[in-house]
Design an enzyme around this catalytic site. Structure first.
Site, PDB file in Angstrom:
ATOM      1  N   ASP A  13     -30.325 -38.064  56.569  1.00 11.66           N
ATOM      2  CA  ASP A  13     -30.175 -38.742  55.275  1.00 11.66           C
ATOM      3  C   ASP A  13     -31.468 -39.399  54.799  1.00 11.66           C
ATOM      4  O   ASP A  13     -31.445 -40.422  54.103  1.00 11.66           O
ATOM      5  CB  ASP A  13     -29.053 -39.802  55.332  1.00 11.66           C
ATOM      6  CG  ASP A  13     -27.715 -39.185  55.674  1.00 11.66           C
ATOM      7  OD1 ASP A  13     -27.492 -38.020  55.291  1.00 11.66           O
ATOM      8  OD2 ASP A  13     -26.901 -39.876  56.314  1.00 11.66           O
ATOM      9  N   LYS A  16     -33.977 -35.726  52.207  1.00 10.79           N
ATOM     10  CA  LYS A  16     -34.510 -34.357  52.297  1.00 10.79           C
ATOM     11  C   LYS A  16     -34.142 -33.547  51.052  1.00 10.79           C
ATOM     12  O   LYS A  16     -34.962 -32.799  50.526  1.00 10.79           O
ATOM     13  CB  LYS A  16     -33.959 -33.653  53.560  1.00 10.79           C
ATOM     14  CG  LYS A  16     -34.376 -34.327  54.864  1.00 10.79           C
ATOM     15  CD  LYS A  16     -33.768 -33.638  56.078  1.00 10.79           C
ATOM     16  CE  LYS A  16     -32.250 -33.721  56.142  1.00 10.79           C
ATOM     17  NZ  LYS A  16     -31.716 -35.080  56.329  1.00 10.79           N
ATOM     18  N   GLY A  40     -25.244 -33.357  54.184  1.00  8.30           N
ATOM     19  CA  GLY A  40     -24.955 -33.701  52.790  1.00  8.30           C
ATOM     20  C   GLY A  40     -26.275 -34.044  52.137  1.00  8.30           C
ATOM     21  O   GLY A  40     -26.872 -35.065  52.446  1.00  8.30           O
ATOM     22  N   HIS A  41     -26.764 -33.139  51.289  1.00  6.10           N
ATOM     23  CA  HIS A  41     -28.082 -33.320  50.668  1.00  6.10           C
ATOM     24  C   HIS A  41     -27.889 -33.587  49.176  1.00  6.10           C
ATOM     25  O   HIS A  41     -27.343 -32.752  48.461  1.00  6.10           O
ATOM     26  CB  HIS A  41     -28.953 -32.074  50.900  1.00  6.10           C
ATOM     27  CG  HIS A  41     -29.251 -31.827  52.345  1.00  6.10           C
ATOM     28  ND1 HIS A  41     -29.929 -30.733  52.803  1.00  6.10           N
ATOM     29  CD2 HIS A  41     -28.950 -32.566  53.448  1.00  6.10           C
ATOM     30  CE1 HIS A  41     -30.041 -30.808  54.122  1.00  6.10           C
ATOM     31  NE2 HIS A  41     -29.449 -31.899  54.539  1.00  6.10           N
ATOM     32  N   GLN A 223     -29.936 -32.786  59.045  1.00  6.45           N
ATOM     33  CA  GLN A 223     -29.934 -33.896  60.005  1.00  6.45           C
ATOM     34  C   GLN A 223     -31.362 -34.418  60.188  1.00  6.45           C
ATOM     35  O   GLN A 223     -32.172 -34.274  59.297  1.00  6.45           O
ATOM     36  CB  GLN A 223     -29.291 -33.481  61.346  1.00  6.45           C
ATOM     37  CG  GLN A 223     -27.790 -33.235  61.259  1.00  6.45           C
ATOM     38  CD  GLN A 223     -27.424 -31.861  60.726  1.00  6.45           C
ATOM     39  OE1 GLN A 223     -27.950 -30.843  61.165  1.00  6.45           O
ATOM     40  NE2 GLN A 223     -26.518 -31.810  59.764  1.00  6.45           N
TER      41      GLN A 223
END
Ligand code: GDP
Ligand code: IMO
Ligand code: MG
Length: 422
Positions: A13, A16, A40-41, A223
């Site tokens: 988080d 990225k 989750g991006h 990650q």
């Protein structure tokens, strides 16, 4: 742009997704190489928020190609849902997305086992995203995984799935959990397989041919370094290699074709899930949560927050071979009076300049802090280096120097244009 690996230099988080979106402008292809829909991006295009889980963040730029590589674990039903969601928002998918035929599948028994193992662990739980990631990679290593290439061959898939459900139902029964219906799983997965078939190909050959034609590739890490299965805070990690090496094995692009490694890190530290976080601090957590930020993009859980940990990022620079740094969320610190940066750890009367391998030693570590004066001014409108407050520039330079890589990007907000090239 040269072939570039982008990795998270902390606990995930780091921002990225935003930096990938910015760097995609100068790339031809964006590739995910590990992890699954535990990621989750977040990318903002104007007021529109996109949260990408399996589809590379590069998909939001219409002329760029995106690849889900062989190292990713794919939940086909989840991927179909994600593609549909993006289509509804007007994103062009067909012709732009390629999915590896050798990527392994996440199946419902993986998700169920993930949940059962977590609840059995009780207070020792990892705090996984419950997306079945650990059990799916476990099956891959145990050579009992199913792959997209299997899903697309109906007879083979039926036979393999029947066997796997039989075995896993016995395990689920031992946990006291409900068995899965072969019929339902089979129907759901075959339907998803039909929907995904147009995207599935030999991405290894496709990528290497594209490279031969001169395409520039951006590898989108998921990650972060300390969630790496080998180099992270084991067992409080995810189940893939989140560090730079994973980009090669997870795509089939050889190491000598990589030109640059970019590490993304926040100007402070966050972690979601269990496991040690030496610089964790309630005051900074309250500050950030009070601003409505630092809630998980996949699970919505509040992220744990702390001061910038330069011992960790220095370790990340070593493992990943970081050339450049992108520092995000600088604006989160705009109101802080005195900033702390962890420059070493202390545990059991010993000083540590690297992250200790044993998670219990790391949990016992207390940070040695250096202090920096806060700039106490908004940074969100800055677009050039010189427009940042002097103290903010000094802070950025200091954390980059302590990390041991070149400061290339500073991010002062979630939007594309809130990006300063240093
Ligand atoms: P990822 O998993 O590394 O892509 O990061 P996430 O998307 O899970 O979390 C990062 C969060 O920070 C997202 O909500 C981004 O929109 C946000 N973000 C990224 N860079 C900045 C920044 O410089 N400032 C602010 N305020 N938010 C940012
Ligand atoms: P992105 O790509 C932050 C964490 C989970 C848990 C541990 C194991 O958005 O940075 P898993 O479901 O992978 O078995 O969970 O890893 N985790 C993440 N934390 N960002 C992520 O992805 C994460 N993906 C997994 O919270 O602690
Ligand atoms: Mg995230």
């Amino acid at each position: 742009m040269a072939n570039t690996i982008l990795v998270g230099a902390q606990w995930g988080d780091e921002g990225k997704g935003k930096i990938i979106d910015v760097l995609t402008e100068r790339a031809d292809i964006v590739v995910r190489t590990q992890g699954g829909n535990n990621a989750g991006h977040t990318v903002f295009l104007g007021p529109q928020k996109y949260v990408l889980h399996l589809v590379p963040s590069g998909i939001l730029r219409p002329r760029k190609k995106c690849v889900i590589g062989n190292g990713v674990v794919v939940d086909p039903v989840g991927l179909v849902g994600e593609i549909e969601g993006l289509r509804k928002l007007g994103v062009q998918i067909q012709g732009n997305l390629f999915v590896s035929e050798t990527a392994h599948l996440v199946l419902p028994y993986h998700r169920e086992l993930d949940a059962q193992r977590e609840s059995l662990k009780g207070r020792q739980k990892i705090g996984t995203t419950k997306r079945g990631i650990g059990p799916a990679y476990g099956d891959k290593a145990a050579r009992v995984g199913l792959r997209l290439i299997d899903l697309l061959q109906p007879e083979r898939f039926e036979e393999l799935l029947r066997r796997r459900i039989r075995e896993n139902n016995a395990v689920l029964k031992a946990f006291g959990a409900k068995p899965l219906s072969f019929k339902k799983v089979h129907a759901d997965y075959r339907q998803a397989g039909d929907r995904l078939a147009p995207f599935v190909t030999n991405t290894v050959v496709w990528l290497n041919e594209a490279m031969r034609r001169g395409a520039d590739i951006l590898f989108e890490g998921a990650q972060g370094t300390f969630l790496d299965i080998d180099h992270g805070t084991y067992p409080f990690v995810t189940s893939s290699n989140t560090t730079a090496g994973g980009a090669c094995t997870g795509s089939g692009v050889p190491p000598h074709r990589i030109d640059r490694v970019v590490g993304v890190m926040k100007a402070y530290t966050t972690r979601v899930g269990e496991g040690p976080l030496p610089t964790e601090n309630a005051e900074i957590a309250d500050l950030l949560h009070g601003m409505g930020r630092e809630f998980g993009a996949t699970t919505g859980r509040p992220r744990r927050c702390g001061w910038f940990d330069a011992v960790a990022t220095r370790h990340a620079a070593m493992i990943n071979g970081l050339d450049d740094l992108a520092v995000t969320n600088l604006d989160g610190l705009d109101t802080v009076e005195t900033l702390k940066v962890c420059v070493a750890y202390r545990a059991h009367g010993k000083r540590y300049d690297h992250v200790p391998s044993d998670v219990e030693t790391l949990a016992a570590c207390t940070p040695v802090y250096a202090e920096f004066p806060g700039w106490r001014a908004p940074t969100t409108r800055a677009r050039r280096w010189k427009q940042l407050p002097v103290k903010a520039r000094q802070y950025l330079k200091a954390i980059a120097e302590l990390t041991g890589a070149r400061l290339a990007i500073a991010s002062v907000g979630p939007a594309r244009d809130q990006t300063i090239f240093v």
